[in-house]
Every structure is written in structure tokens, then in C-alpha cells.
Design a protein around this motif. Sequence first.
Motif, PDB file in Angstrom:
ATOM      1  N   VAL A   9       0.864  -1.181   0.000  1.00 30.17           N
ATOM      2  CA  VAL A   9       0.000   0.000   0.000  1.00 30.17           C
ATOM      3  C   VAL A   9       0.898   1.228   0.000  1.00 30.17           C
ATOM      4  CG1 VAL A   9      -1.743   1.301   1.279  1.00 30.17           C
ATOM      5  CG2 VAL A   9      -1.850  -1.199   1.208  1.00 30.17           C
ATOM      6  N   GLN A  10       0.674   2.117  -0.954  1.00 28.39           N
ATOM      7  CA  GLN A  10       1.503   3.314  -1.059  1.00 28.39           C
ATOM      8  C   GLN A  10       0.626   4.531  -1.346  1.00 28.39           C
ATOM      9  OE1 GLN A  10       4.553   3.378  -0.203  1.00 28.39           O
ATOM     10  NE2 GLN A  10       5.051   1.174  -0.239  1.00 28.39           N
ATOM     11  N   GLU A  11       1.210   5.704  -1.170  1.00 27.81           N
ATOM     12  CA  GLU A  11       0.500   6.959  -1.399  1.00 27.81           C
ATOM     13  C   GLU A  11       0.970   7.588  -2.710  1.00 27.81           C
ATOM     14  OE1 GLU A  11       0.791  11.228   0.738  1.00 27.81           O
ATOM     15  OE2 GLU A  11      -0.068   9.647   1.988  1.00 27.81           O
ATOM     16  N   HIS A  47      -4.377   6.550  -1.571  1.00 28.50           N
ATOM     17  CA  HIS A  47      -3.718   5.310  -1.183  1.00 28.50           C
ATOM     18  C   HIS A  47      -4.097   4.228  -2.190  1.00 28.50           C
ATOM     19  CE1 HIS A  47      -3.161   6.533   3.329  1.00 28.50           C
ATOM     20  NE2 HIS A  47      -2.632   7.386   2.475  1.00 28.50           N
ATOM     21  N   VAL A  48      -3.083   3.549  -2.709  1.00 32.08           N
ATOM     22  CA  VAL A  48      -3.283   2.570  -3.770  1.00 32.08           C
ATOM     23  C   VAL A  48      -2.432   1.335  -3.489  1.00 32.08           C
ATOM     24  CG1 VAL A  48      -3.786   4.322  -5.515  1.00 32.08           C
ATOM     25  CG2 VAL A  48      -1.407   3.588  -5.136  1.00 32.08           C
ATOM     26  N   GLY A 105       6.078  -0.911 -13.004  1.00 35.13           N
ATOM     27  CA  GLY A 105       5.134  -1.401 -12.015  1.00 35.13           C
ATOM     28  C   GLY A 105       3.699  -1.177 -12.433  1.00 35.13           C
ATOM     29  N   LEU A 106       2.809  -1.359 -11.489  1.00 36.63           N
ATOM     30  CA  LEU A 106       1.375  -1.262 -11.734  1.00 36.63           C
ATOM     31  C   LEU A 106       0.719  -0.642 -10.507  1.00 36.63           C
ATOM     32  CD1 LEU A 106      -1.338  -2.150 -13.204  1.00 36.63           C
ATOM     33  CD2 LEU A 106      -1.097  -4.308 -11.949  1.00 36.63           C
ATOM     34  N   ILE A 107      -0.269   0.202 -10.762  1.00 40.80           N
ATOM     35  CA  ILE A 107      -1.064   0.788  -9.684  1.00 40.80           C
ATOM     36  C   ILE A 107      -2.503   0.316  -9.844  1.00 40.80           C
ATOM     37  CG2 ILE A 107      -2.098   2.946  -8.832  1.00 40.80           C
ATOM     38  CD1 ILE A 107       0.583   4.304  -9.492  1.00 40.80           C
ATOM     39  N   MET A 108      -3.080  -0.187  -8.762  1.00 41.57           N
ATOM     40  CA  MET A 108      -4.481  -0.585  -8.774  1.00 41.57           C
ATOM     41  C   MET A 108      -5.166  -0.028  -7.530  1.00 41.57           C
ATOM     42  SD  MET A 108      -4.516  -4.557 -10.159  1.00 41.57           S
ATOM     43  CE  MET A 108      -6.321  -4.623 -10.124  1.00 41.57           C
ATOM     44  N   PRO A 109      -6.453   0.320  -7.634  1.00 40.23           N
ATOM     45  CA  PRO A 109      -7.194   0.753  -6.448  1.00 40.23           C
ATOM     46  C   PRO A 109      -7.296  -0.387  -5.440  1.00 40.23           C
ATOM     47  CG  PRO A 109      -8.362   1.343  -8.469  1.00 40.23           C
ATOM     48  CD  PRO A 109      -7.266   0.394  -8.864  1.00 40.23           C
ATOM     49  N   LEU A 110      -7.233  -0.048  -4.174  1.00 34.71           N
ATOM     50  CA  LEU A 110      -7.350  -1.073  -3.126  1.00 34.71           C
ATOM     51  C   LEU A 110      -8.677  -1.802  -3.228  1.00 34.71           C
ATOM     52  CD1 LEU A 110      -5.864   0.963  -0.137  1.00 34.71           C
ATOM     53  CD2 LEU A 110      -4.719  -0.810  -1.477  1.00 34.71           C
ATOM     54  N   SER A 111      -9.723  -1.079  -3.606  1.00 31.34           N
ATOM     55  CA  SER A 111     -11.056  -1.680  -3.675  1.00 31.34           C
ATOM     56  C   SER A 111     -11.119  -2.810  -4.695  1.00 31.34           C
ATOM     57  CB  SER A 111     -12.105  -0.614  -4.009  1.00 31.34           C
ATOM     58  OG  SER A 111     -11.806   0.012  -5.247  1.00 31.34           O
ATOM     59  N   GLU A 112     -10.378  -2.692  -5.805  1.00 30.04           N
ATOM     60  CA  GLU A 112     -10.399  -3.733  -6.835  1.00 30.04           C
ATOM     61  C   GLU A 112      -9.744  -5.020  -6.363  1.00 30.04           C
ATOM     62  OE1 GLU A 112      -9.087  -2.694 -10.701  1.00 30.04           O
ATOM     63  OE2 GLU A 112     -10.265  -0.842 -10.791  1.00 30.04           O
ATOM     64  N   ILE A 115      -8.915  -5.059  -0.687  1.00 34.25           N
ATOM     65  CA  ILE A 115      -8.050  -4.710   0.443  1.00 34.25           C
ATOM     66  C   ILE A 115      -8.675  -3.561   1.221  1.00 34.25           C
ATOM     67  CG2 ILE A 115      -5.786  -3.780   1.081  1.00 34.25           C
ATOM     68  CD1 ILE A 115      -4.651  -5.222  -1.366  1.00 34.25           C
ATOM     69  N   ASP A 116      -8.676  -3.675   2.516  1.00 36.66           N
ATOM     70  CA  ASP A 116      -9.250  -2.670   3.405  1.00 36.66           C
ATOM     71  C   ASP A 116      -8.625  -1.304   3.116  1.00 36.66           C
ATOM     72  OD1 ASP A 116     -10.079  -1.046   5.487  1.00 36.66           O
ATOM     73  OD2 ASP A 116      -9.726  -2.545   7.049  1.00 36.66           O
ATOM     74  N   PRO A 117      -9.410  -0.291   2.810  1.00 30.61           N
ATOM     75  CA  PRO A 117      -8.863   1.044   2.507  1.00 30.61           C
ATOM     76  C   PRO A 117      -8.141   1.690   3.684  1.00 30.61           C
ATOM     77  CG  PRO A 117     -11.258   1.134   2.702  1.00 30.61           C
ATOM     78  CD  PRO A 117     -10.881  -0.319   2.678  1.00 30.61           C
TER      79      PRO A 117
END
Length: 353
Positions: A9-11, A47-48, A105-112, A115-117
Motif C-alpha cells: 500500500v503506497q501513497e 492510497h493505492v 510497475g502497476l497501480i491498482m485501487p485497493l477496492s479492486e 483490500i481494506d482502505p
Amino acid sequence: MAERKMVSVQEIAGIYPVKDADRIEKAKVLGWIVVVGKDMGLKPGDHVAYFEVDCLLPADDPRYAAFQKRGVKTLIVEDPNTGKDVEVSGHVLRTVRLRGTYSQGLIMPLSELGIDPETPVGADVTREAGVYKYEELPPLRGGDMIGPFGSAYASKSDAPRLQNLTDVWSELVGLRATPTVKVDGTSTTIARDDNGIAHVYSRNWEIKPECTNMVVAQRDGLVDALEPGMAIQFELVGLGIQSNRLKLRRPTPFVFAVWRNHRKINRSDWPQACLNHAVPVLDAARWRLEGSVEDMVAKVDGLRGCVTDGVLDEGIVWHLDADQLLSSDVAGRLSANRCFKIINNKYLLKHGL
């Protein structure tokens, strides 16, 4: 050293335009740039989930179905439930260049990913993401392995990439470090135990002593140079070894670390045989740590000719001098290896890494 966080998890540190592009933009995470679609609606502070290069996205996971058309590789992994080797296929994230911009790399939303936001920044969510670290060579199989890596005399050969160390860069800049060429080969550790017996290890396993790695080390006097409690680490390069990207005909060891009683020692204290086969040292003034992380990454881009004339080099590793104190933050990130690296982006692109 802690295991590499393949997904964390990163910002989002910044969003920037891509020249002459209407539908894509650049997102900065740590020291990495990732090209993303504008339709993701990302903004600084979000946060992603950040996936590092070398992640294998399994083909049977519906979350990654859209990626599989970009190419699939197969990896042998150990099933955590049965302990047996199983094959996993999927797309492997590599360095790409889009509209003149490196994307890593790749960025994906936590919701997809489910993963708990509220998961804190920096948390390792590799297990939740269900991905694996892809390694170019398949793991050694039963006939070659005789045990796990022996960590009594040296840590596993690994160095974090500088792009993952942005939070401690201000301290790293002020430290004394020796810049050496990163050589792309088969990583090997040879340790002589307290009873005088020499053991040989790959990145993760102890392997049979009659292997090529040990034969070459004996040929070049590296094994005889070890006293009980000492270990050496080298990259083995040459014809028939991995892809031999440095175009060397003879199996050649490049020593990058020497240990005594699980403490990495300065090059000035190495046995002569290790110095005779050491990775090249680069000019300290030219490669001193300065500017920003981005400046240093750009400076390494295109490095070539340090090992083989005209041939791209994999990158640079900075080894911190052993006699200086480190803050707990830096010491924890680097562990006993006390080094970090920048990989040459042109090298990554050329070899599809």
C-alpha cells in the motif's frame, strides 16, 4: 534483509502529464513512475496498491484477466497448503516505455483487490493480491538442492532499489559508499563453516558442491581464500549461464561481497584472490550520492562498457563503508547487506526485464 514487498500500500506522491497524450498520465509512487489512465482519477495523497516490476499476475485470478493478453510466463512455486511444487502461469510486469516515459510497475485501487482502505501505507499486501515474484531461472529442483540457504555466515545476496528508499535518501546522501558495477549473472554464495567445510548456495538454496559455481570458484582460488567463518558472494557470468548478456565466453566470477562471521567487510580487507575477481569499482567522484533519487536514476540510465566494451551494464550498487553508524531507519532497510542499487533502465528495456 526483509523479503521484498512485491505489492504494498503506497501513497500517490504526484500526478504529471505525459507529453502529447490525452488519455494517460504519470503517477509517482515512492521513487517510481507509473503510466496510468486518466480515467482512474488518481490524485496526490490517494492510497493505492503498488505492484513492483517482476510481479507475476496469475492467469486464473479474475482480477488480472485483462493483463494476460500482454504475454504469459510460467513459474514453479511451492503450494503453501501442500508443500508441493506447482506451476503458475500469468503476466509478468516489466519495465516499458510509453510516449517516451519509463513506466515501472502497476497501480491498482485497493477496492479492486478487496483490500481494506484503512490498511496503512507501507503494508505488504502481496498475499492479499495473490501474486508471485517471477525469477528468470526456474527454482532448482530436488536433485540439485541439498538444503535451505545457510545464513550463519552471510545474508542472502540482495539489495533494495533506490526508488524504494526515498524516505531515507536524505541520510544516504551523507554516507560514504563505494560504487560498483552491478553484474547480471547467477548469484552465488560460498561459505566455509567453523569446521573448515565449504558450502555453496544459490540465492535461496544450498546446492551440490560439484556444481559449476563451486568448480569455477575453486579454479580461481576463491575457495582457498576463505578462512573458517568467512563467506564470499559473486555473480557467475559466461557462455551458457543465464542469457550471458555481457557476452563473456569463459565462466567468470565477479565478487561483490566478502563476509567474516556474518559481518560484511570493506573491500580493503578482502583476500587478494577476491580482489583479483572483484566487480569493477566506479569513479567515486562521478558516482557520488547527490541530488535527488530521480537525478541518480537518470544518471545511471544508459551505463555501458564497464565490463564489456560497448555493452550495456545492468546498473550500479553502492556498498556503504562498514565503519560508519547508520540510523535505525537506514539499518533496518538495508540490513546486514548495507547496500542499495539502481538498475539501468535502458538495460531493462533492451532485455525485456
